[in-house]
Write a protein that holds these residues in place. Structure first.
Motif, PDB file in Angstrom:
ATOM      1  N   ARG A 144      12.037  37.681  61.028  1.00 40.71           N
ATOM      2  CA  ARG A 144      11.334  36.651  61.847  1.00 40.71           C
ATOM      3  C   ARG A 144      12.463  36.174  62.826  1.00 40.71           C
ATOM      4  O   ARG A 144      11.640  36.218  64.185  1.00 40.71           O
ATOM      5  CB  ARG A 144      10.939  35.613  61.062  1.00 40.71           C
ATOM      6  N   GLN A 182      13.623  38.324  54.929  1.00 36.45           N
ATOM      7  CA  GLN A 182      12.280  38.078  55.711  1.00 36.45           C
ATOM      8  C   GLN A 182      12.585  36.972  56.850  1.00 36.45           C
ATOM      9  O   GLN A 182      12.030  36.888  57.981  1.00 36.45           O
ATOM     10  CB  GLN A 182      11.142  37.564  55.140  1.00 36.45           C
ATOM     11  N   THR A 183      13.551  35.861  56.410  1.00 37.62           N
ATOM     12  CA  THR A 183      13.790  35.004  57.579  1.00 37.62           C
ATOM     13  C   THR A 183      14.799  35.646  58.924  1.00 37.62           C
ATOM     14  O   THR A 183      14.343  35.437  59.816  1.00 37.62           O
ATOM     15  CB  THR A 183      14.668  33.874  56.846  1.00 37.62           C
ATOM     16  N   ALA A 241      14.845  38.128  48.955  1.00 38.86           N
ATOM     17  CA  ALA A 241      13.748  38.761  49.931  1.00 38.86           C
ATOM     18  C   ALA A 241      13.395  37.617  50.862  1.00 38.86           C
ATOM     19  O   ALA A 241      13.009  38.018  52.119  1.00 38.86           O
ATOM     20  CB  ALA A 241      12.578  39.252  49.056  1.00 38.86           C
ATOM     21  N   GLU A 242      13.381  36.456  50.376  1.00 36.88           N
ATOM     22  CA  GLU A 242      12.996  35.198  51.392  1.00 36.88           C
ATOM     23  C   GLU A 242      14.148  35.087  52.611  1.00 36.88           C
ATOM     24  O   GLU A 242      13.949  35.153  53.532  1.00 36.88           O
ATOM     25  CB  GLU A 242      13.368  33.958  50.690  1.00 36.88           C
ATOM     26  N   ALA A 243      15.713  35.410  52.034  1.00 34.93           N
ATOM     27  CA  ALA A 243      16.428  35.587  53.068  1.00 34.93           C
ATOM     28  C   ALA A 243      16.146  36.657  54.302  1.00 34.93           C
ATOM     29  O   ALA A 243      16.425  36.626  55.374  1.00 34.93           O
ATOM     30  CB  ALA A 243      17.910  35.542  52.400  1.00 34.93           C
ATOM     31  N   PRO A 248      13.403  37.476  44.509  1.00 33.24           N
ATOM     32  CA  PRO A 248      12.705  36.791  45.426  1.00 33.24           C
ATOM     33  C   PRO A 248      13.424  35.929  46.431  1.00 33.24           C
ATOM     34  O   PRO A 248      13.243  35.994  47.541  1.00 33.24           O
ATOM     35  CB  PRO A 248      11.853  35.723  44.694  1.00 33.24           C
ATOM     36  N   GLN A 249      14.517  35.319  46.139  1.00 31.42           N
ATOM     37  CA  GLN A 249      15.494  34.630  47.137  1.00 31.42           C
ATOM     38  C   GLN A 249      15.980  35.436  48.258  1.00 31.42           C
ATOM     39  O   GLN A 249      16.309  35.138  49.080  1.00 31.42           O
ATOM     40  CB  GLN A 249      16.302  33.689  46.266  1.00 31.42           C
ATOM     41  N   THR A 285      18.659  29.406  53.704  1.00 30.29           N
ATOM     42  CA  THR A 285      18.710  30.532  52.506  1.00 30.29           C
ATOM     43  C   THR A 285      19.819  30.715  51.887  1.00 30.29           C
ATOM     44  O   THR A 285      20.914  30.032  52.181  1.00 30.29           O
ATOM     45  CB  THR A 285      18.014  31.682  53.417  1.00 30.29           C
TER      46      THR A 285
END
Length: 223
Positions: free
Chosen positions: A81, A77-78, A73-75, A70-71, A105
């Protein structure tokens, strides 16, 4: 629905199908193909990709969040964007913007590819690789500068290289075994981008890590 396929006795058969509304106009060409897969036992991929066309200029991003899960994936997607906010920036400014966005991130490796008719430009931080593929050979193998976007980055450098007619640029994360490019078969070298990306991921993915392959040719749109 439109379909396309290639077959070789040793490599098996590759088939692509695209679904669309009955009245929709078929796509003009198969100029981009990409596939993004999570590591085994993960629900989310820490890799991501994006492609933006502006006239005859095509800009592609592959991002590999540090680690997986998850972390990561967060990076990833950041970074996606941030990329979409200003994809037309000069590549050094664009990778710097990604670096700033990723500061909160765990960081990521990023590779940016900009395709023009007849030439390409690449800049990257970390282990995202790019190369060119023609029916005859493999060339222009490049990797990103040392560092992690969001954590530490030296001044970005842009490397330019020619892109002859019919050549495909391939951008991939380190979840793809780089040895695939040592001696790809003539069958693989002749695949269109959408089937090339699938073939590389199918045959050379490292299942312990997220894996992304993006294959693209310059845009054929009018300026």
């Amino acid at each position: 629905m439109s379909t396309s396929g290639y077959a070789a006795s040793a490599a098996g058969t590759l088939v692509c199908a695209r679904l669309s509304e009955p009245e929709a106009t078929p796509p003009a060409g198969q100029e981009v193909g990409a596939i993004c897969l999570p590591a085994d036992r993960e629900q989310l991929s820490g890799d991501a990709y994006a492609v933006v066309d502006q006239g005859t200029v095509r800009t592609a991003l592959v991002v590999d969040g540090l680690g997986h899960g998850p972390q990561a994936a967060e990076a990833a997607q950041t970074a996606i964007r941030s990329f979409h906010r200003a994809p037309d920036l000069p590549l050094p400014a664009l990778v710097t913007a990604l670096h700033r966005a990723l500061r909160r991130t765990r960081g990521a490796a990023v590779g940016l590819l900009r395709l023009h008719p007849g030439r390409a430009e690449y800049t990257g931080i970390g282990n995202v690789r790019v190369l060119t593929l023609t029916p005859l050979d493999v060339g222009h193998r490049l990797s990103g500068q040392p560092g992690i976007a969001g954590l530490n980055m030296t001044a970005p450098q842009v490397r330019a290289f020619p892109l002859p007619p019919g050549a495909t640029a391939v951008l991939h994360s380190d979840g793809i075994d780089q040895r695939w490019a040592q001696s790809p078969s003539p069958f693989v070298r002749r695949l269109p981008p959408h089937l090339l990306a699938a073939s590389i991921a199918h045959s050379h993915r490292l299942t312990r890590d997220d894996a992304t392959t993006l294959a693209a040719r310059p845009s054929q749109r009018l300026p």
